[in-house]
Design an enzyme around this catalytic site. Sequence first.
Site, PDB file in Angstrom:
ATOM      1  N   GLU A 250       0.837  -1.249  -0.142  1.00  0.00           N
ATOM      2  CA  GLU A 250      -0.091  -0.091   0.050  1.00  0.00           C
ATOM      3  C   GLU A 250       1.029   1.282  -0.100  1.00  0.00           C
ATOM      4  O   GLU A 250       1.531   1.565   1.009  1.00  0.00           O
ATOM      5  CB  GLU A 250      -0.733   0.076   1.389  1.00  0.00           C
ATOM      6  CG  GLU A 250      -1.940  -1.292   1.181  1.00  0.00           C
ATOM      7  CD  GLU A 250      -3.264  -0.929   0.524  1.00  0.00           C
ATOM      8  OE1 GLU A 250      -3.221   0.273   0.011  1.00  0.00           O
ATOM      9  OE2 GLU A 250      -3.987  -1.697   0.426  1.00  0.00           O
ATOM     10  N   CYS A 284      -1.669   9.506   2.062  1.00  0.00           N
ATOM     11  CA  CYS A 284      -1.495   9.027   0.979  1.00  0.00           C
ATOM     12  C   CYS A 284      -2.516   9.482  -0.131  1.00  0.00           C
ATOM     13  O   CYS A 284      -2.119   9.295  -1.436  1.00  0.00           O
ATOM     14  CB  CYS A 284      -1.283   7.547   0.835  1.00  0.00           C
ATOM     15  SG  CYS A 284      -2.560   6.717   1.967  1.00  0.00           S
TER      16      CYS A 284
HETATM   17  P1  NAP Z   1       8.745   4.792   4.760  1.00  0.00           P
HETATM   18  O1  NAP Z   1      10.004   5.523   5.176  1.00  0.00           O
HETATM   19  O2  NAP Z   1       8.533   3.803   3.488  1.00  0.00           O
HETATM   20  O3  NAP Z   1       8.452   3.786   6.024  1.00  0.00           O
HETATM   21  C1  NAP Z   1       7.396   2.827   6.113  1.00  0.00           C
HETATM   22  C2  NAP Z   1       7.679   1.816   7.265  1.00  0.00           C
HETATM   23  O4  NAP Z   1       8.788   0.905   6.328  1.00  0.00           O
HETATM   24  C3  NAP Z   1       8.330   2.069   8.453  1.00  0.00           C
HETATM   25  O5  NAP Z   1       7.960   1.227   9.415  1.00  0.00           O
HETATM   26  C4  NAP Z   1       9.676   2.064   8.127  1.00  0.00           C
HETATM   27  O6  NAP Z   1      10.673   1.886   9.297  1.00  0.00           O
HETATM   28  C5  NAP Z   1       9.884   0.876   7.282  1.00  0.00           C
HETATM   29  N1  NAP Z   1      11.025   0.522   6.631  1.00  0.00           N
HETATM   30  C6  NAP Z   1      11.975   1.491   6.123  1.00  0.00           C
HETATM   31  N2  NAP Z   1      13.166   0.803   5.634  1.00  0.00           N
HETATM   32  C7  NAP Z   1      12.685  -0.505   5.544  1.00  0.00           C
HETATM   33  C8  NAP Z   1      13.375  -1.640   5.231  1.00  0.00           C
HETATM   34  N3  NAP Z   1      14.634  -1.588   4.315  1.00  0.00           N
HETATM   35  N4  NAP Z   1      12.898  -2.947   5.222  1.00  0.00           N
HETATM   36  C9  NAP Z   1      11.827  -2.846   6.146  1.00  0.00           C
HETATM   37  N5  NAP Z   1      10.948  -1.763   6.519  1.00  0.00           N
HETATM   38  C10 NAP Z   1      11.541  -0.799   6.252  1.00  0.00           C
HETATM   39  O7  NAP Z   1       7.261   5.511   4.665  1.00  0.00           O
HETATM   40  P2  NAP Z   1       6.836   6.658   5.555  1.00  0.00           P
HETATM   41  O8  NAP Z   1       7.647   7.877   5.479  1.00  0.00           O
HETATM   42  O9  NAP Z   1       6.541   6.058   6.993  1.00  0.00           O
HETATM   43  O10 NAP Z   1       5.249   6.823   5.137  1.00  0.00           O
HETATM   44  C11 NAP Z   1       4.949   7.800   4.116  1.00  0.00           C
HETATM   45  C12 NAP Z   1       4.746   6.783   2.906  1.00  0.00           C
HETATM   46  O11 NAP Z   1       3.728   5.946   3.153  1.00  0.00           O
HETATM   47  C13 NAP Z   1       4.212   7.864   1.721  1.00  0.00           C
HETATM   48  O12 NAP Z   1       4.571   7.547   0.416  1.00  0.00           O
HETATM   49  C14 NAP Z   1       2.599   7.537   1.801  1.00  0.00           C
HETATM   50  O13 NAP Z   1       1.861   7.743   0.560  1.00  0.00           O
HETATM   51  C15 NAP Z   1       2.677   6.086   1.971  1.00  0.00           C
HETATM   52  N6  NAP Z   1       1.240   5.695   2.511  1.00  0.00           N
HETATM   53  C16 NAP Z   1       0.577   4.917   1.960  1.00  0.00           C
HETATM   54  C17 NAP Z   1      -0.814   4.637   2.376  1.00  0.00           C
HETATM   55  C18 NAP Z   1      -1.592   3.203   1.703  1.00  0.00           C
HETATM   56  O14 NAP Z   1      -2.436   2.709   2.234  1.00  0.00           O
HETATM   57  N7  NAP Z   1      -1.534   3.191   0.076  1.00  0.00           N
HETATM   58  C19 NAP Z   1      -1.034   4.875   3.637  1.00  0.00           C
HETATM   59  C20 NAP Z   1      -0.203   5.776   4.228  1.00  0.00           C
HETATM   60  C21 NAP Z   1       0.887   6.015   3.886  1.00  0.00           C
HETATM   61  P3  NAP Z   1      11.373   3.125   9.806  1.00  0.00           P
HETATM   62  O15 NAP Z   1      10.366   4.109  10.275  1.00  0.00           O
HETATM   63  O16 NAP Z   1      12.240   2.432  11.261  1.00  0.00           O
HETATM   64  O17 NAP Z   1      12.401   3.668   8.966  1.00  0.00           O
END
Ligand code: NAP
Length: 475
Positions: A250, A284
Amino acid sequence: MTAAVVERGLYLDGEWVETGEWLEVRSPYDGSLVGRVARGGAVEARTAVDAAAAAMREPLPAHKRAEVLVRVAGALGRRADEAARLISAEAGKPLKAARVEVARAMSTYTMSAVQARTLAGQVVPMDASQAGEGKMAITLRLPIGVVGAISPFNFPLNLVAHKIAPALAAGCAVVLKPASQTPLAALFLAELEADAGLPPGWLNVVVGPAAEIGDVLVDDERVRLITFTGSGSVGWKLRERAARKKVGLELGNATPVIVQGDADVEDAAARCAANAFSFAGQSCISVQRIYVQRDVYDAFKGAFLPRVQALTVGDPADEETDVGPLISPAERDRVLAWVEEAVAQGGTLLAGGSLDGGLLRPTVIETPSADAKLSCEEAFGPVCTLQPYDTLDEAIALANGTRYGLQAGIFTRDLATALRAGAELEFGGVTVNEAPTFRADQMPYGGTKDSGNTKEGPAWAVREMTEERLVVVQL
Ligand code: NAP
């Protein structure tokens, strides 16, 4: 802000576990200390998978799973104010938006309980072919196995709920890695699930370095499904690396809205203004690109801009605040740079574009160039674009001019136009006469193109989290 600093261990196999090292959770608004959480890593992640796999060896009947889910929904209702203040403190989300998130999480648990009680296989009509004559067949829906869940910072309660509640409904134990910036809401949910009678091992929460914990979820064969919500850069790599598992993604969007000349322009302007800046655009499906048919463009602009300028920017703990901080100063500076780029490339600044006490004001850019980042990439900040168009064909092409495809919206009074937009907008969901930021938690929700490969919403998530087994009986 919450009055006291919250201190939490990890939640592993039904115990609160300290590791001797602590991660600090700080307010994105003023940097104050909100909480400390035990820092886990690969060791704790492996312990969590062991506990989850062991729990699943003694399946919980559906009625017990449903009862836990219903009790958590009730507890969320009773502790709604505490939950909202926790979200607001750790994510910098304005309290009124945080209260909506809590109410939605209650709904996610309630809908998941319904799924726990009703999820079932099918009867296969065997005598529909000569080969099947004399046989009966049914399918069973069986839990897929241990679910690894990774969640983002922006809905730290409800997006965790969208993973752990359907997983329990489906009969799967979970290892959850919440976002490091916002682990407290996830640990709060773990407390509620424990209080609701969830036996040990069914939910395990590990906070710590993402890659380290992510590697365990990718590499351990007992984790059969990874459900990930977050950025595409992380999500698609996880899917590549976990080629033999199911990986549900997602991801982001660059959310478009089309306002046709026959629309209720005042209503469209009000809904767009409310949904482009809520939680500083860090949803998002935050309204980002608004395309308005030329004959009503001035009327829309005249109704939209005063509403944007009336939004209250400030402390997320203040009940009146509409727009708070971005999650970090680095994110604020990135969004500001995108705004500056759009203006440098010919866009006109209609509102905002500057800071107010360190917070980015709600910003509107008119007619940025097609290749400005704001025109096609995900802004994830309190900024939107406004642009006139002449024909519906042109508007649909503009809306589709992005690699993303999560949700889009159209305002029109014409049924045929609405249906055409529903068919031609390349997005997982299309809203008509509502901003595409709208989501009710029972809806199927998920994107196409770079926005993802799955659908959440309890009724869809439980299908992802179960496998269908065929049983054929010779009569
Ligand atoms: P993110 O940086 O990708 O982080 C999301 C999760 O992934 C966090 O728990 C992060 O941990 C973890 N993560 C990071 N690197 C990883 C790795 N190498 N292996 C496993 N896990 C890893 O995203 P964000 O900044 O939190 O969220 C914003 C993004 O989410 C935006 O693009 C938004 O559009 C999207 N989003 C999508 C939806 C949907 O339902 N489609 C809903 C909400 C948000 P850490 O925090 O420890 O780095």
